[in-house]
Enzyme design. Sequence first.
Site, PDB file in Angstrom:
ATOM      1  N   LYS A  41     -20.150 -56.663 -15.476  1.00 25.25           N
ATOM      2  CA  LYS A  41     -19.433 -57.647 -16.304  1.00 25.25           C
ATOM      3  C   LYS A  41     -17.990 -57.687 -15.852  1.00 25.25           C
ATOM      4  CE  LYS A  41     -20.416 -60.286 -19.880  1.00 25.25           C
ATOM      5  NZ  LYS A  41     -21.732 -60.742 -20.375  1.00 25.25           N
ATOM      6  N   ASP A  74     -19.315 -66.474 -19.346  1.00 26.86           N
ATOM      7  CA  ASP A  74     -19.426 -65.844 -20.664  1.00 26.86           C
ATOM      8  C   ASP A  74     -18.392 -66.598 -21.507  1.00 26.86           C
ATOM      9  OD1 ASP A  74     -20.768 -63.204 -21.903  1.00 26.86           O
ATOM     10  OD2 ASP A  74     -18.744 -63.300 -22.703  1.00 26.86           O
TER      11      ASP A  74
HETATM   12  N1  GLU Z   1     -22.785 -63.773 -19.986  1.00 28.98           N
HETATM   13  C1  GLU Z   1     -24.204 -63.904 -20.154  1.00 28.98           C
HETATM   14  C2  GLU Z   1     -24.767 -62.656 -20.794  1.00 28.98           C
HETATM   15  O1  GLU Z   1     -24.113 -62.084 -21.650  1.00 28.98           O
HETATM   16  C3  GLU Z   1     -24.909 -64.337 -18.885  1.00 28.98           C
HETATM   17  C4  GLU Z   1     -24.703 -63.497 -17.676  1.00 28.98           C
HETATM   18  C5  GLU Z   1     -25.290 -64.076 -16.396  1.00 28.98           C
HETATM   19  O2  GLU Z   1     -25.887 -65.141 -16.423  1.00 28.98           O
HETATM   20  O3  GLU Z   1     -25.138 -63.406 -15.365  1.00 28.98           O
HETATM   21  O4  GLU Z   1     -25.843 -62.205 -20.545  1.00 28.98           O
END
Ligand code: GLU
Length: 449
Positions: A130, A170
């Site tokens: 992340k 996100d």
């Molecule tokens: N931010 C999204 C999550 O919390 C998607 C992440 C992504 O698609 O890599 O899973």
Amino acid sequence: MSPQIDEKLETMYQEVLKRNPGEVEFHQAVAEVLESLNPVISKHPEYLERKIIERICEPERQIIFRVPWQDDNGQVHINRGFRVEFNSALGPYKGGLRFHPSVYLGIIKFLGFEQIFKNSLTGMPIGGGKGGSDFDPKGKSDDEIMRFCQSFMTELYRHLGEHTDVPAGDIGVGGREIGYMFGQYKRITNRWEAGVLTGKGLKWGGSLVRPEATGYGATFFINEALKVRKESFAGKTCLVSGSGNVAIYTVEKIHQLGGKCIACSDSNGVIVHEKGLDVELIKQLKEVERRRIKDYADYHKDAKYIANGNIWDIPCQVAMPSATQNEINGKDAKTLVKNGCIAVGEGANMPTTPEGIKVFLDAKIAYGPGKAANAGGVATSALEMQQNAQRDSWSFDFTEKKLEGIMVGIHQLCHDTAEEYGAPGNYVVGANIAGFIKVADAMVAHGLV
Ligand code: GLU
């Protein structure tokens, strides 16, 4: 942690607290997983010998960098950028980027940690990571957003690659931001490398259904949980907090399945529309015009705006928290249960506090924790990676069917794992154990790395 926790796990948790001072959201996310693992460590002594839990709690790599940028008046600003590459046992690091003023290392680590297990549950070959920044996109011009994204990518690019680390969006990062970052990555590396970012635009390597995926997926998950209880969305009154990407497509899918969403929100207040929310208007206000949800009431005179209102005070049968972490506390959870709520599906990451989770589990309602219920977003990112690898693009219906199949599979896996480990109906235990075991087994197989 809770009193029934195994002594060895408690020691590991204390070590996490000591090594990561002040990172309260990360502590919370770790506690929730470790509390589920008692029955796993007694069955798998090899996990203790190989120190799998201690290794999972320590990110493989943490990158923190300066992001300088200039606003439209020529003023210089400095933000902080993060990418936490948490675990690559199952595939390249995968997870979104969050741009929000609340971002600091503890937020990115909680999100990265959850992402490991979420991604494992999807059954796709993706590890957990992340990133993000404490940059506040609110009120910024399009040019300012572009300059920020370019500066952010000018450092981040060296850590990415389709087989290494693949970010997405996100909170505060959507198609526009991914576009600016993709452009800068391409410029610096001289590579048109579609697989390096997901959530791309449809004309340049994106996947149909990716924008809808998190909301649709959360709704599919709860639909399965309702089926287990011989229930369905038909005729149910629902609340969906937030009004961003996840909330919008949760409302849309609930309406398609016959439910009625009567309220959504943003950080300033709540819109209540008893007739059922007008999802096309929300799309126009939020996605196209980037306005606040308050303006909804200008278009529907029978809708009510409650400034600083608490959406969870409104009676409902299904609640879908889709805004941000810790938006439902113990008191809110009690109110929801008292008002007749039978299912909660988390579109956001960790939106319920530990006190709130306890209320839902004690009341034995269908509670779908984020790492299971909102896995449809990242699962569809993995589908985007598949299409990019094949240099192909799939139809909407084909992709949505795949997403639905994945969500039905995640629900089944969490359901069956909870039963196998003596906690029937408890999707928290099911998700944590099923997500953990797959990663742990891969780590054992890879040796001490
Ligand atoms: N931010 C999204 C999550 O919390 C998607 C992440 C992504 O698609 O890599 O899973």
